[in-house]
Design a protein around this motif. Structure first.
Motif, PDB file in Angstrom:
ATOM      1  N   GLN A 368       0.816  -1.221   0.000  1.00  0.00           N
ATOM      2  CA  GLN A 368       0.000   0.000   0.000  1.00  0.00           C
ATOM      3  C   GLN A 368       0.849   1.271   0.000  1.00  0.00           C
ATOM      4  O   GLN A 368       0.310   2.374  -0.128  1.00  0.00           O
ATOM      5  CB  GLN A 368      -0.928   0.011   1.211  1.00  0.00           C
ATOM      6  N   ASN A 369       2.155   1.121   0.096  1.00  0.00           N
ATOM      7  CA  ASN A 369       3.073   2.262   0.125  1.00  0.00           C
ATOM      8  C   ASN A 369       3.562   2.552  -1.297  1.00  0.00           C
ATOM      9  O   ASN A 369       4.399   1.832  -1.833  1.00  0.00           O
ATOM     10  CB  ASN A 369       4.243   1.946   1.054  1.00  0.00           C
ATOM     11  N   LYS A 370       3.069   3.603  -1.903  1.00  0.00           N
ATOM     12  CA  LYS A 370       3.391   3.893  -3.305  1.00  0.00           C
ATOM     13  C   LYS A 370       4.808   4.425  -3.507  1.00  0.00           C
ATOM     14  O   LYS A 370       5.253   4.582  -4.647  1.00  0.00           O
ATOM     15  CB  LYS A 370       2.367   4.872  -3.881  1.00  0.00           C
ATOM     16  N   SER A 371       5.528   4.672  -2.418  1.00  0.00           N
ATOM     17  CA  SER A 371       6.931   5.067  -2.565  1.00  0.00           C
ATOM     18  C   SER A 371       7.846   3.848  -2.652  1.00  0.00           C
ATOM     19  O   SER A 371       9.006   3.962  -3.033  1.00  0.00           O
ATOM     20  CB  SER A 371       7.355   5.952  -1.392  1.00  0.00           C
ATOM     21  N   LYS A 376       4.118  -4.281  -6.218  1.00  0.00           N
ATOM     22  CA  LYS A 376       3.642  -3.354  -7.251  1.00  0.00           C
ATOM     23  C   LYS A 376       3.640  -3.993  -8.639  1.00  0.00           C
ATOM     24  O   LYS A 376       4.278  -5.018  -8.892  1.00  0.00           O
ATOM     25  CB  LYS A 376       4.568  -2.123  -7.316  1.00  0.00           C
ATOM     26  N   VAL A 377       2.944  -3.301  -9.528  1.00  0.00           N
ATOM     27  CA  VAL A 377       3.109  -3.482 -10.962  1.00  0.00           C
ATOM     28  C   VAL A 377       3.790  -2.216 -11.456  1.00  0.00           C
ATOM     29  O   VAL A 377       3.256  -1.114 -11.300  1.00  0.00           O
ATOM     30  CB  VAL A 377       1.761  -3.682 -11.684  1.00  0.00           C
ATOM     31  N   LEU A 378       4.994  -2.345 -12.013  1.00  0.00           N
ATOM     32  CA  LEU A 378       5.759  -1.205 -12.505  1.00  0.00           C
ATOM     33  C   LEU A 378       5.660  -1.165 -14.028  1.00  0.00           C
ATOM     34  O   LEU A 378       5.574  -2.202 -14.687  1.00  0.00           O
ATOM     35  CB  LEU A 378       7.221  -1.321 -12.079  1.00  0.00           C
ATOM     36  N   ARG A 379       5.678   0.048 -14.576  1.00  0.00           N
ATOM     37  CA  ARG A 379       5.694   0.203 -16.037  1.00  0.00           C
ATOM     38  C   ARG A 379       6.812   1.160 -16.416  1.00  0.00           C
ATOM     39  O   ARG A 379       6.851   2.303 -15.936  1.00  0.00           O
ATOM     40  CB  ARG A 379       4.358   0.731 -16.553  1.00  0.00           C
ATOM     41  N   ILE A 380       7.723   0.688 -17.273  1.00  0.00           N
ATOM     42  CA  ILE A 380       8.865   1.514 -17.652  1.00  0.00           C
ATOM     43  C   ILE A 380       9.089   1.420 -19.168  1.00  0.00           C
ATOM     44  O   ILE A 380       8.631   0.483 -19.819  1.00  0.00           O
ATOM     45  CB  ILE A 380      10.158   1.092 -16.911  1.00  0.00           C
ATOM     46  N   PRO A 399       0.290   6.559 -13.870  1.00  0.00           N
ATOM     47  CA  PRO A 399      -0.771   7.198 -13.061  1.00  0.00           C
ATOM     48  C   PRO A 399      -0.293   8.046 -11.889  1.00  0.00           C
ATOM     49  O   PRO A 399      -1.032   8.934 -11.436  1.00  0.00           O
ATOM     50  CB  PRO A 399      -1.591   6.004 -12.576  1.00  0.00           C
ATOM     51  N   PHE A 400       0.911   7.790 -11.375  1.00  0.00           N
ATOM     52  CA  PHE A 400       1.330   8.507 -10.170  1.00  0.00           C
ATOM     53  C   PHE A 400       2.567   9.379 -10.407  1.00  0.00           C
ATOM     54  O   PHE A 400       3.286   9.719  -9.467  1.00  0.00           O
ATOM     55  CB  PHE A 400       1.588   7.506  -9.038  1.00  0.00           C
ATOM     56  N   VAL A 401       2.777   9.763 -11.652  1.00  0.00           N
ATOM     57  CA  VAL A 401       3.938  10.589 -11.992  1.00  0.00           C
ATOM     58  C   VAL A 401       3.927  11.904 -11.212  1.00  0.00           C
ATOM     59  O   VAL A 401       4.980  12.388 -10.763  1.00  0.00           O
ATOM     60  CB  VAL A 401       3.955  10.860 -13.515  1.00  0.00           C
ATOM     61  N   SER A 402       2.770  12.448 -11.027  1.00  0.00           N
ATOM     62  CA  SER A 402       2.670  13.774 -10.388  1.00  0.00           C
ATOM     63  C   SER A 402       2.312  13.704  -8.913  1.00  0.00           C
ATOM     64  O   SER A 402       2.146  14.752  -8.269  1.00  0.00           O
ATOM     65  CB  SER A 402       1.617  14.625 -11.121  1.00  0.00           C
ATOM     66  N   GLU A 403       2.170  12.514  -8.366  1.00  0.00           N
ATOM     67  CA  GLU A 403       1.771  12.404  -6.952  1.00  0.00           C
ATOM     68  C   GLU A 403       3.002  12.496  -6.059  1.00  0.00           C
ATOM     69  O   GLU A 403       3.934  11.703  -6.188  1.00  0.00           O
ATOM     70  CB  GLU A 403       1.040  11.082  -6.712  1.00  0.00           C
ATOM     71  N   PRO A 404       3.018  13.444  -5.124  1.00  0.00           N
ATOM     72  CA  PRO A 404       4.177  13.598  -4.225  1.00  0.00           C
ATOM     73  C   PRO A 404       4.432  12.324  -3.418  1.00  0.00           C
ATOM     74  O   PRO A 404       3.508  11.719  -2.887  1.00  0.00           O
ATOM     75  CB  PRO A 404       3.756  14.749  -3.312  1.00  0.00           C
ATOM     76  N   GLY A 405       5.670  11.922  -3.363  1.00  0.00           N
ATOM     77  CA  GLY A 405       6.057  10.760  -2.574  1.00  0.00           C
ATOM     78  C   GLY A 405       5.903   9.437  -3.286  1.00  0.00           C
ATOM     79  O   GLY A 405       6.482   8.431  -2.865  1.00  0.00           O
ATOM     80  N   ALA A 409       7.375   5.094 -11.403  1.00  0.00           N
ATOM     81  CA  ALA A 409       7.284   3.869 -12.201  1.00  0.00           C
ATOM     82  C   ALA A 409       6.089   3.007 -11.813  1.00  0.00           C
ATOM     83  O   ALA A 409       5.755   2.054 -12.524  1.00  0.00           O
ATOM     84  CB  ALA A 409       8.570   3.056 -12.065  1.00  0.00           C
ATOM     85  N   VAL A 410       5.421   3.326 -10.687  1.00  0.00           N
ATOM     86  CA  VAL A 410       4.303   2.500 -10.220  1.00  0.00           C
ATOM     87  C   VAL A 410       3.116   2.649 -11.169  1.00  0.00           C
ATOM     88  O   VAL A 410       2.671   3.760 -11.464  1.00  0.00           O
ATOM     89  CB  VAL A 410       3.898   2.884  -8.781  1.00  0.00           C
ATOM     90  N   TYR A 411       2.603   1.500 -11.612  1.00  0.00           N
ATOM     91  CA  TYR A 411       1.435   1.478 -12.500  1.00  0.00           C
ATOM     92  C   TYR A 411       0.190   0.989 -11.754  1.00  0.00           C
ATOM     93  O   TYR A 411      -0.921   1.452 -11.997  1.00  0.00           O
ATOM     94  CB  TYR A 411       1.722   0.559 -13.685  1.00  0.00           C
ATOM     95  N   ALA A 412       0.375   0.035 -10.828  1.00  0.00           N
ATOM     96  CA  ALA A 412      -0.700  -0.467  -9.973  1.00  0.00           C
ATOM     97  C   ALA A 412      -0.060  -0.949  -8.678  1.00  0.00           C
ATOM     98  O   ALA A 412       1.141  -1.240  -8.636  1.00  0.00           O
ATOM     99  CB  ALA A 412      -1.466  -1.589 -10.663  1.00  0.00           C
ATOM    100  N   TYR A 413      -0.852  -1.048  -7.612  1.00  0.00           N
ATOM    101  CA  TYR A 413      -0.270  -1.393  -6.307  1.00  0.00           C
ATOM    102  C   TYR A 413      -1.261  -2.240  -5.508  1.00  0.00           C
ATOM    103  O   TYR A 413      -2.340  -2.587  -5.984  1.00  0.00           O
ATOM    104  CB  TYR A 413       0.135  -0.128  -5.547  1.00  0.00           C
TER     105      TYR A 413
END
Length: 765
Positions: A368-371, A376-380, A399-405, A409-413
């Motif tokens: 659950q920690n997106k940092s 995770k599922v990563l997309r690069i 999806p989380f390029v602009s989310e602080p912290g 590379a996270v695509y799903a979590y």
């Protein structure tokens, strides 16, 4: 009725005296177990099919049977050859009978009608006819018999003795003789669909394609048209399998010296993933995922890029490794391991939550920690370097390029330990479903689940396990907004899901759209089918080894229990990889191909021509280890013959003693019959193969006949001389024993946990 003289035929090749003992044994087998019951099967020993083109002559079988248009034309040409001997009255009286009899080669039960299911009995020249129909045929058209067969017994019986003639064409099971076989509701009700047993279990079959592997964790193709298969072992060795089934003696890649794994049963570390770049045929790049030791012996997972050797197209360049990403692993389990390229050209990486049990890392866990990159599922984007020293780019629409912290590379979590994921090719015609990404996510204490990955999705772990709460405090958080599985099952069914594929191949059209997966611990094979209206998925079990389903050459009824992975070849056919003993250093792994015995693709539809690849290494030919259904039945029949022979001799002591006194060696119980072919290359070459059909040789056109109707049919296909028209003797399969469970591992292995490869005492972690 006949307007021309009838040519006299010679003795048919199947006029061999049968062994009384063996025939009696077959009768016992038929009566007690129904082992040789008829089932849909063609004379080439393959399942029936739906012809691609309209059948003009044997039109009763144009929706489902054993004839394509080419064979239909050939049968029609033979019909007109025969009918040239008849006058107009003969046409009226016998034309229908002769057409019916010739067209039984097109029947979906052709193998049974011609007695081709039993390898011990000769192949008939004429199909099995029901007594009433046979009597009517003999009464009206007995003079036609010599035109239809070269069998002297049948020819000699046609003038006077209709009862003897019909006795020779008798089929023991009256439901399977012609024309009863067309009228039987239970034989034709579900003809051509995937067979199910009374419990609704899908009846599929397997063909063994590889063995002797050390925990085969992955099998992929390069998408370069060569149809090679690259099989990765957990120890870090990748092998090349060629389209002919052989394996190259030298490995494609050998990383044993740097891959971290042990002989411990259930160790989840090792070489875990392999994927080829979508442009591999141009850039020679592929990607690997494996466990290793870093500085200060810190365990890591490493994702690297490598290149094909320029000197050998079947070897990797060992000096080409370029590390793209490394992630520290806090525990030895839950290592993930899947690499995929989506339709967007980006690489997807599936990581585990870090291990131990319950994702105990931090306040909410790694998943659950997106940092964190764990869980995770990563997309690069691997086609260039990014900022900050990264050896990859981050897609701008992650999806989380602009989310602080959050790591960009996270695509799903919210995933626990996704073990085996696949991209749906989509329906071959409509393209429906194309690009969907399916994953099996291994559960903790109660549930295993199957998910479809969506951009930005939260898959719930550790708040949820399957559809239920795991961490109740997190589960009731209103901001969870998790993506529910498409299917979840409890641990009474299995304890470690292995994700599979949606079948989109050519050879088994009935399976199109089925998501086929399994469970590592229980050895169960399962399928999900989507209801397009409700978007809900329904599960069905897959059973193997049915006596009414898998009686085909080369098919087997058992498999190694521990299902490690699933695979798809370049043509879209489906396989699974399994072992009987889950240790990375034990060569008990095998690869099996799924075969639908109910229906195959029509001849010629699934042809492909692999791009040739020059090989420098020696080829190792495949030698099957698993006993086929026919092998098992052969053993049963021989054992029955031995017992009956012993009982016969014991009950006749005077006869036995007189035989001992003679110097002449007694005839073998099977000496007058053709015996089972020995297993080996020759046997496999003659057996029906579920692989792609080869090209057919073109047949020369024959000259036109005298009659206009005859000439029309002759132009449509090849005419075979009457004296040479004999069905070729071959191996006919028999029914396998009743449903066989997957082979179990040794009893002292203990009990698996977590993903299924970590062994635990009585309580799960």
């Amino acid at each position: 009725m006949l307007s021309r003289s009838i040519p006299r035929g010679g003795r048919a090749p199947w006029l061999l005296t049968s062994s009384r003992i063996f025939c009696l044994c077959l009768t016992v087998l038929l009566g007690q177990g129904g082992l040789l019951q008829g089932h849909p099967q063609c004379l080439d020993y393959g399942p029936p099919f739906q012809p691609l083109l309209h059948l003009e002559f044997c039109s009763d079988y144009e929706t489902f049977g054993c004839c394509d248009q080419r064979k239909d034309h050939r049968i029609a040409a033979r019909y007109w050859d025969v009918m040239e001997y008849f006058d107009l009255k003969g046409h009226e009286r016998c034309g229908g009978y002769i057409k019916d009899i010739l067209c039984q080669e097109c029947s979906p039960y052709a193998a049974h009608l011609y007695d081709a299911e039993n390898p011990r009995t000769p192949l008939r020249n004429l199909p099995g006819l029901c007594s009433d129909y046979c009597s009517a045929f003999h009464s009206n058209c007995h003079s036609a018999i010599s035109l239809l067969t070269n069998d002297r017994r049948l020819q000699e019986s046609h003038d006077k003795d209709g009862a003897r003639f019909c006795h020779l064409l008798n089929v023991p099971d009256k439901d399977y003789c012609f024309p009863n076989v067309l009228r039987s509701d239970h034989l034709n009700r579900n003809l051509g669909v995937v067979a199910e047993d009374p419990r609704g279990c899908l009846q599929l079959c397997l063909a063994e394609v590889a063995n002797g592997l050390r925990n085969p964790v992955s099998m992929v193709h390069a998408g370069d048209g060569t149809h090679r298969l690259f099989v990765a072992e957990q120890v870090g060795v990748v092998w090349v399998y060629l389209p002919d089934g052989s394996r190259l003696e030298q490995p494609f890649l050998d990383l044993k010296s740097i891959v971290l794994t042990t002989p411990w049963i259930g160790d989840e570390r090792g070489f875990l993933g392999l994927a080829f770049h979508p442009q591999f045929h141009r850039n020679r790049k592929f990607y690997i995922y494996y466990s290793c030791l870093g500085k200060k012996r810190v365990e890591k997972i490493r994702i690297s890029e490598m290149k094909l050797s320029r000197a050998d197209r079947n070897k990797a360049d060992p000096k080409s490794e370029r590390v793209i990403l490394e992630i520290e692993e806090p525990a030895s389990n839950h290592n993930g391991g899947q690499l995929l390229f989506g339709l967007d050209g980006y690489m997807y990486i599936f990581t585990g939550d870090g291990g131990q049990a319950g994702d105990p890392f931090g306040k909410f866990g790694n998943a659950q920690n997106k940092s964190s990159l764990l869980g995770k599922v990563l997309r690069i984007d691997v086609n260039g370097a990014g900022s900050g020293g990264r050896r990859y780019r981050v897609p701008l629409d992650n999806p989380f390029v602009s989310e602080p912290g959050a790591h960009p590379a996270v695509y799903a979590y919210g995933v626990r330990n996704m073990w085996r994921c696949a991209v749906d090719r989509g329906d071959p015609i409509t393209r429906q479903g194309r690009g969907r990404m399916f994953c099996g996510d291994v559960g903790q204490n109660r549930f295993e689940e199957v998910d479809i990955i969506v951009k930005g999705g939260n898959y719930g772990w550790r708040a949820k396990e399957g559809f239920e709460c795991y961490d109740k405090k997190l589960c009731h958080n209103a901001s969870l907004d998790d993506i529910l599985p498409i299917y979840a099952y409890g641990h009474a069914v299995g304890k470690s899901v292995t994700g599979g594929y949606v079948y989109r191949g050519c050879e088994s059209p009935n399976l199109n759209g089925l998501y086929i997966f399994g469970d590592f611990m229980s050895g169960r094979l399962m399928a999900l089918q989507e209801d397009r209206k409700t978007k809900k998925w329904k599960k069905k079990d897959i059973c193997l080894g049915s006596t009414e389903s898998c009686a085909f050459p080369g098919l087997i009824s058992t498999y190694s229990k521990f299902i490690i992975s699933f695979a798809e070849d370049e043509a879209g056919e489906l396989y699974f990889l399994a072992t009987s003993y889950p240790s990375a250093y034990t060569p008990h792994g095998s690869i099996y191909k799924f075969v639908d015995p109910s229906r195959r693709a029509p001849p010629g539809k699934c042809k492909y021509k692999p791009v040739p690849v020059k090989t420098k290494s020696k080829r190792v030919q495949f030698r099957p280890l698993a006993k086929t259904v026919l092998d098992l039945l052969k053993e049963q029949s021989e054992e029955a013959a031995r017992k009956l022979s012993s009982a016969t001799l014991a009950s006749s002591p005077d006869r036995a003693s007189s035989q001992k006194g003679t110097s002449k060696k007694p005839a073998s119980a099977t000496s007058s019959r053709k015996t089972f072919p020995k297993s080996g290359a020759k046997q496999r070459a003659r057996a029906w193969s579920p692989g792609p059909q080869g090209k057919r040789k073109k047949s020369p056109r024959r000259p036109r006949g005298r009659g206009s109707q005859s000439a029309q049919w002759r132009r449509a296909g090849k005419s075979v001389p009457l004296r040479s028209r004999r069905l070729v003797r071959g191996r006919g399969p028999r029914e396998p024993p009743c449903h066989a469970e997957a082979a179990t591992a040794e009893s002292d292995l203990g009990r698996m946990g977590s993903r299924g490869w970590r062994w635990e005492p009585a309580e799960r972690a």
